[in-house]
Structures are given as C-alpha cells and as structure tokens.
Design a protein around this motif. Structure first.
Motif, mmCIF file in Angstrom:
data_model
loop_
_atom_site.group_PDB
_atom_site.id
_atom_site.type_symbol
_atom_site.label_atom_id
_atom_site.label_comp_id
_atom_site.label_asym_id
_atom_site.label_seq_id
_atom_site.Cartn_x
_atom_site.Cartn_y
_atom_site.Cartn_z
ATOM 1 N N ALA A 163 0.818 -1.221 0.000
ATOM 2 C CA ALA A 163 0.000 0.000 0.000
ATOM 3 C C ALA A 163 0.845 1.261 0.000
ATOM 4 O O ALA A 163 0.454 2.265 -0.580
ATOM 5 N N ASN A 164 2.010 1.231 0.653
ATOM 6 C CA ASN A 164 2.819 2.428 0.772
ATOM 7 C C ASN A 164 4.039 2.411 -0.144
ATOM 8 O O ASN A 164 4.977 3.180 0.041
ATOM 9 N N THR A 165 4.025 1.526 -1.120
ATOM 10 C CA THR A 165 5.127 1.467 -2.072
ATOM 11 C C THR A 165 4.635 1.851 -3.445
ATOM 12 O O THR A 165 3.475 1.658 -3.786
ATOM 13 N N GLU A 166 5.496 2.393 -4.233
ATOM 14 C CA GLU A 166 5.109 2.811 -5.574
ATOM 15 C C GLU A 166 4.929 1.598 -6.472
ATOM 16 O O GLU A 166 5.740 0.671 -6.448
ATOM 17 N N VAL A 167 3.888 1.594 -7.265
ATOM 18 C CA VAL A 167 3.665 0.506 -8.203
ATOM 19 C C VAL A 167 4.691 0.608 -9.321
ATOM 20 O O VAL A 167 4.858 1.682 -9.915
ATOM 21 N N PRO A 168 5.412 -0.453 -9.629
ATOM 22 C CA PRO A 168 6.424 -0.396 -10.678
ATOM 23 C C PRO A 168 5.814 0.030 -12.010
ATOM 24 O O PRO A 168 4.739 -0.411 -12.385
ATOM 25 N N ARG A 169 6.521 0.887 -12.682
ATOM 26 C CA ARG A 169 6.039 1.365 -13.977
ATOM 27 C C ARG A 169 6.600 0.487 -15.093
ATOM 28 O O ARG A 169 7.765 0.107 -15.085
ATOM 29 N N ARG A 170 5.769 0.211 -16.067
ATOM 30 C CA ARG A 170 6.225 -0.559 -17.219
ATOM 31 C C ARG A 170 6.793 0.400 -18.258
ATOM 32 O O ARG A 170 6.173 1.411 -18.584
ATOM 33 N N SER A 171 7.947 0.073 -18.759
ATOM 34 C CA SER A 171 8.550 0.943 -19.770
ATOM 35 C C SER A 171 7.978 0.679 -21.150
ATOM 36 O O SER A 171 8.089 1.503 -22.043
ATOM 37 N N GLN A 172 7.349 -0.471 -21.332
ATOM 38 C CA GLN A 172 6.768 -0.828 -22.629
ATOM 39 C C GLN A 172 5.304 -1.170 -22.444
ATOM 40 O O GLN A 172 4.901 -1.630 -21.366
ATOM 41 N N PRO A 173 4.470 -0.962 -23.472
ATOM 42 C CA PRO A 173 3.064 -1.334 -23.350
ATOM 43 C C PRO A 173 2.899 -2.824 -23.218
ATOM 44 O O PRO A 173 3.770 -3.604 -23.612
ATOM 45 N N ASP A 174 1.805 -3.227 -22.616
ATOM 46 C CA ASP A 174 1.469 -4.645 -22.483
ATOM 47 C C ASP A 174 1.481 -5.278 -23.874
ATOM 48 O O ASP A 174 0.822 -4.802 -24.785
ATOM 49 N N PRO A 175 2.260 -6.362 -24.067
ATOM 50 C CA PRO A 175 2.352 -6.963 -25.410
ATOM 51 C C PRO A 175 1.013 -7.464 -25.926
ATOM 52 O O PRO A 175 0.776 -7.458 -27.118
ATOM 53 N N VAL A 176 0.112 -7.917 -25.035
ATOM 54 C CA VAL A 176 -1.194 -8.368 -25.495
ATOM 55 C C VAL A 176 -1.982 -7.199 -26.071
ATOM 56 O O VAL A 176 -2.636 -7.288 -27.103
ATOM 57 N N ILE A 177 -1.890 -6.052 -25.395
ATOM 58 C CA ILE A 177 -2.591 -4.866 -25.868
ATOM 59 C C ILE A 177 -2.029 -4.423 -27.215
ATOM 60 O O ILE A 177 -2.756 -4.107 -28.141
ATOM 61 N N ALA A 178 -0.699 -4.407 -27.311
ATOM 62 C CA ALA A 178 -0.076 -3.968 -28.555
ATOM 63 C C ALA A 178 -0.475 -4.859 -29.718
ATOM 64 O O ALA A 178 -0.619 -4.404 -30.840
ATOM 65 N N LYS A 179 -0.693 -6.136 -29.448
ATOM 66 C CA LYS A 179 -0.983 -7.078 -30.532
ATOM 67 C C LYS A 179 -2.466 -7.144 -30.868
ATOM 68 O O LYS A 179 -2.852 -7.102 -32.031
ATOM 69 N N ASP A 180 -3.297 -7.246 -29.854
ATOM 70 C CA ASP A 180 -4.703 -7.548 -30.094
ATOM 71 C C ASP A 180 -5.670 -6.418 -29.734
ATOM 72 O O ASP A 180 -6.862 -6.558 -29.918
ATOM 73 N N GLY A 181 -5.188 -5.318 -29.225
ATOM 74 C CA GLY A 181 -6.073 -4.263 -28.765
ATOM 75 C C GLY A 181 -6.547 -4.526 -27.358
ATOM 76 O O GLY A 181 -6.246 -5.549 -26.750
ATOM 77 N N TYR A 182 -7.294 -3.584 -26.827
ATOM 78 C CA TYR A 182 -7.765 -3.688 -25.450
ATOM 79 C C TYR A 182 -8.975 -4.616 -25.345
ATOM 80 O O TYR A 182 -9.712 -4.830 -26.308
ATOM 81 N N THR A 183 -9.173 -5.116 -24.121
ATOM 82 C CA THR A 183 -10.363 -5.883 -23.784
ATOM 83 C C THR A 183 -11.085 -5.164 -22.656
ATOM 84 O O THR A 183 -10.465 -4.783 -21.660
ATOM 85 N N VAL A 184 -12.396 -4.968 -22.825
ATOM 86 C CA VAL A 184 -13.215 -4.289 -21.829
ATOM 87 C C VAL A 184 -14.087 -5.320 -21.133
ATOM 88 O O VAL A 184 -14.783 -6.097 -21.789
ATOM 89 N N MET A 185 -14.057 -5.334 -19.803
ATOM 90 C CA MET A 185 -14.886 -6.255 -19.015
ATOM 91 C C MET A 185 -16.233 -5.618 -18.692
ATOM 92 O O MET A 185 -16.330 -4.418 -18.486
ATOM 93 N N PHE A 186 -17.255 -6.464 -18.642
ATOM 94 C CA PHE A 186 -18.528 -6.052 -18.059
ATOM 95 C C PHE A 186 -19.010 -7.182 -17.163
ATOM 96 O O PHE A 186 -19.132 -8.326 -17.600
ATOM 97 N N ALA A 187 -19.285 -6.857 -15.896
ATOM 98 C CA ALA A 187 -19.757 -7.846 -14.935
ATOM 99 C C ALA A 187 -21.060 -7.373 -14.324
ATOM 100 O O ALA A 187 -21.251 -6.180 -14.089
ATOM 101 N N GLY A 188 -21.967 -8.317 -14.082
ATOM 102 C CA GLY A 188 -23.219 -7.950 -13.416
ATOM 103 C C GLY A 188 -24.441 -8.460 -14.139
ATOM 104 O O GLY A 188 -24.383 -9.446 -14.875
#
Length: 369
Positions: A163-188
């Motif tokens: 909780a009190n530590t910085e979340v590591p930053r990624r220097s490169q985009p997620d390879p899945v996103i770069a390849k296939d585009g984003y995925t949007v969730m819907f729950a409910g």
C-alpha cells in the motif's frame, strides 16, 4: 463505545451481500462491539426474520448512553433501531447503500425516505451527488461521502504490504494490448430487462473486445456477437487473481447513447460495487460522465468518462502506452486502499470526529446529574 449490529448473509457473490459483509468486517477489525446476535441466518426465511428481530431488540438492551451505533441502510428495522438507540442515549451513524425511493417499484417517496434517514445523527452517503440529493430533499443531518466501496478479499494481505510502495512502472506497453487491442470487461446483470444496451453495444464496438461476466446473456440476440467472449459467473476472488480485461465498464440501462431508464438514471447517485471489483482486478474503469462515481474516477486518474458507448473506440485508439500505464499505477494505489477498507475507515473517523463534541457533552451532562 462504537457499536454495530452484525448480520449473517448467505455465501454468495451478490454485490449487496458482499458490500454489507465487508463493512461488518471492517467495523469488527476497528474494535466495534457487536450488539446484535452473532448468527441471524436460519434454515428458513421466517426463522431468519425472528432471529434478526431478536438481534435488534438485544441491541436496544446492550447500548449505553454515549455509545455510537453504526447502521447499514436500507434495513427493514431501521426506524426501530434508531428509536431504541435514542431511547438508550446512543447516537446513530447511517451508511446509505442505496436510496430506495429511487428504485423500481419504490414503496416510499423521496421525502419519506429523507424523513426516515433524519432519525440518524450522521449520514455516510456514497458520493457527493447522493449527499446533494439528500440536502435537496430536506435533510439537515451532517454527512460525508464514502467515495467508493471498499472491497476486501483474500489478497488484502498482499495489498497491505504494497500500500505504501510505488507501483512499478512498465517501460513498454502490455504486449497483449499492442498485438490484439484492449479488452473491456462487463460484470453484473446481463438480462434485457436491466441492461438492454448489451444487446446493442456491438454496433459501436471497433478495435477492442468485450468479455462478459454474468449468466443469461443470450449472445445469439446480440449485435456483432464475434466481439464478445462469455465467461458466465466467475467468483470475484478468481477474477482478482486472474483478471481478463484491460478496462472495466460501469454502465446500466437500455441505451448505448446514455445511461437512461430507471436503472441507468440511478447511476447519478449510486456507487456500483462492480467498479471496486474492476479496480481490485487492476483494471481502469470506464464510467458514464454524469454518474455519481465520475468525479472520483477523474480526480484519481483511474480511468475515463464517456457520454455514450460509441466514444470508447476513439478514446482507446487515442490512448498512449504512457497514459495507460499512469492509469494502471493509479488503479494499483486505489486497489490497495480498497483491499484494506481504507475508505470506510476514513468515513468512520470523520463521523466520530463530527459527533465527538455532542457525545462528550452528553456524557458530562449525565455524569453531572
């Protein structure tokens, strides 16, 4: 002393039960005294009702002058609880889960509901929009807003450690996103009655995919069915451990153009529990621009707001890897807070601070007598 009336709920992933159970757990961890019965869940509904009523009456006997009783509303015994607490010289703090007068087939008017809530000494509303609504309909009770629902889970221990530590930053985009585009969730709820928009959403999906968590979504009746992946019901703990989407959508109603209809309009004042689940999954959220949750999302940088669903495609195409990384970092920070009950704990502290002068004065008065 700080008190509450614990309730036992069925073992279910229902958002309503989950939220109430989490709030009970947070109060217990804060040292609140349970003045009700320990288990009011019985084998049948009538027995459960009797046990619940017995717990309320027991609470009336266990409260003392100067105590503060926290109550989760709606509660069918809410008026009785408040009256018993005041008879015992205790203060009442009410956490409002939802406004019943704005629900479908409401059995009371807004002014009747505000009159009921005015039996409280302090109100914790879900967001600032709900606070304003209460004031506009006559409430003069001091209040604060929760901000967002906390969401406890088995992953909470890990969240505390980070909780009190910085979340590591990624220097490169997620390879899945770069390849296939984003995925949007819907729950409910995925029924036509509640969310007709799901069946029309495919007409404006372009460049991203949708994964639906929920039962009874008839994909054969949906536009562009190839854009959807159905997962059915998945326990929240499993979703958190193995997230399957890059964003989570908070949307209700009949239309893809706006959150309309009774279910959609209620988003103006409600904090959907699913938003917290998405955040616990590490996913930024997409919310209706006029929802009660929108200011929180924008202020914390944990997603983006839209007027209509056809804006999602352009917004995702324009998003840079750096922008998405910033959102993910912010989501990680908020997720750690949700996992440890930070928002309700803070609201409890504000309520206690607001009531402290009155409680102290009451104790002095009765001590003098």
């Amino acid at each position: 002393m700080l008190c509450y009336i614990a309730q036992k709920f069925p073992h279910t992933e229902s958002a309503d039960f989950k939220a109430r159970t989490d709030m009970d757990a947070i109060m217990a961890s804060e040292g609140f005294r349970n003045v009700g019965v320990r288990n009011n869940l019985r084998s049948n509904r009538f027995a459960t009702r009797l046990a619940r009523l017995g717990g309320v009456l027991k609470a009336g006997l266990m409260l003392h002058r100067g105590d503060t009783l926290f109550v989760q509303y709606p509660d069918r015994d809410y008026t009785l609880i408040c009256r018993l607490a005041h008879l015992r010289g205790a203060k009442v703090v009410t956490l409002v889960h939802c406004l019943e007068s704005l629900q479908e087939n409401a059995g009371l008017t807004p002014f009747q509901e505000v009159a009921a809530l005015s039996q409280s000494n302090y109100i914790i509303a879900l967001n600032e929009a709900m606070e304003r609504w209460l004031g506009e309909h006559g409430s003069t009770v001091p209040s604060t807003s929760l901000g967002i629902w906390d969401y406890l889970s088995h992953e909470a221990r890990e969240a505390r450690q980070t909780a009190n530590t910085e979340v590591p930053r990624r220097s490169q985009p997620d390879p899945v996103i770069a390849k296939d585009g984003y995925t949007v969730m819907f729950a409910g709820g995925v029924s036509r009655r509640r969310n007709q928009f799901l069946y029309d959403w495919g007409t404006v999906i372009d460049g991203y995919k949708v994964v639906v968590f929920g039962n009874n979504f008839d994909l054969t009746q949906a536009a562009a069915p190839a854009q959807f992946r159905l997962r059915g019901f998945v326990p929240s703990g499993l979703m958190i451990r193995h997230p399957e989407g890059d964003f989570g959508l908070v949307w209700d109603g009949c239309s893809i153009d706006s959150c309309n209809g009774q279910m959609g309009e209620y988003l103006r004042y409600n904090n959907p529990h699913k938003a917290s689940l998405y955040i616990r999954c590490g996913a930024p959220v997409i919310v209706w621009k006029h929802s009660g949750l929108a200011p929180f999302v924008e202020a914390e940088g944990i997603g983006f707001t839209i007027e209509s669903l056809d804006e999602i495609s352009a917004r995702l195409r324009a998003m840079t890897p750096e922008e998405y990384t910033r959102m993910k970092d912010n989501v990680g920070r908020i997720s750690a807070r949700l996992a440890t009950g930070s928002y309700f704990r803070s609201a409890i502290a504000r309520a206690n601070e607001a009531l402290a002068p009155a409680v102290t004065q009451m104790r002095r008065l009765f001590a003098f007598r």
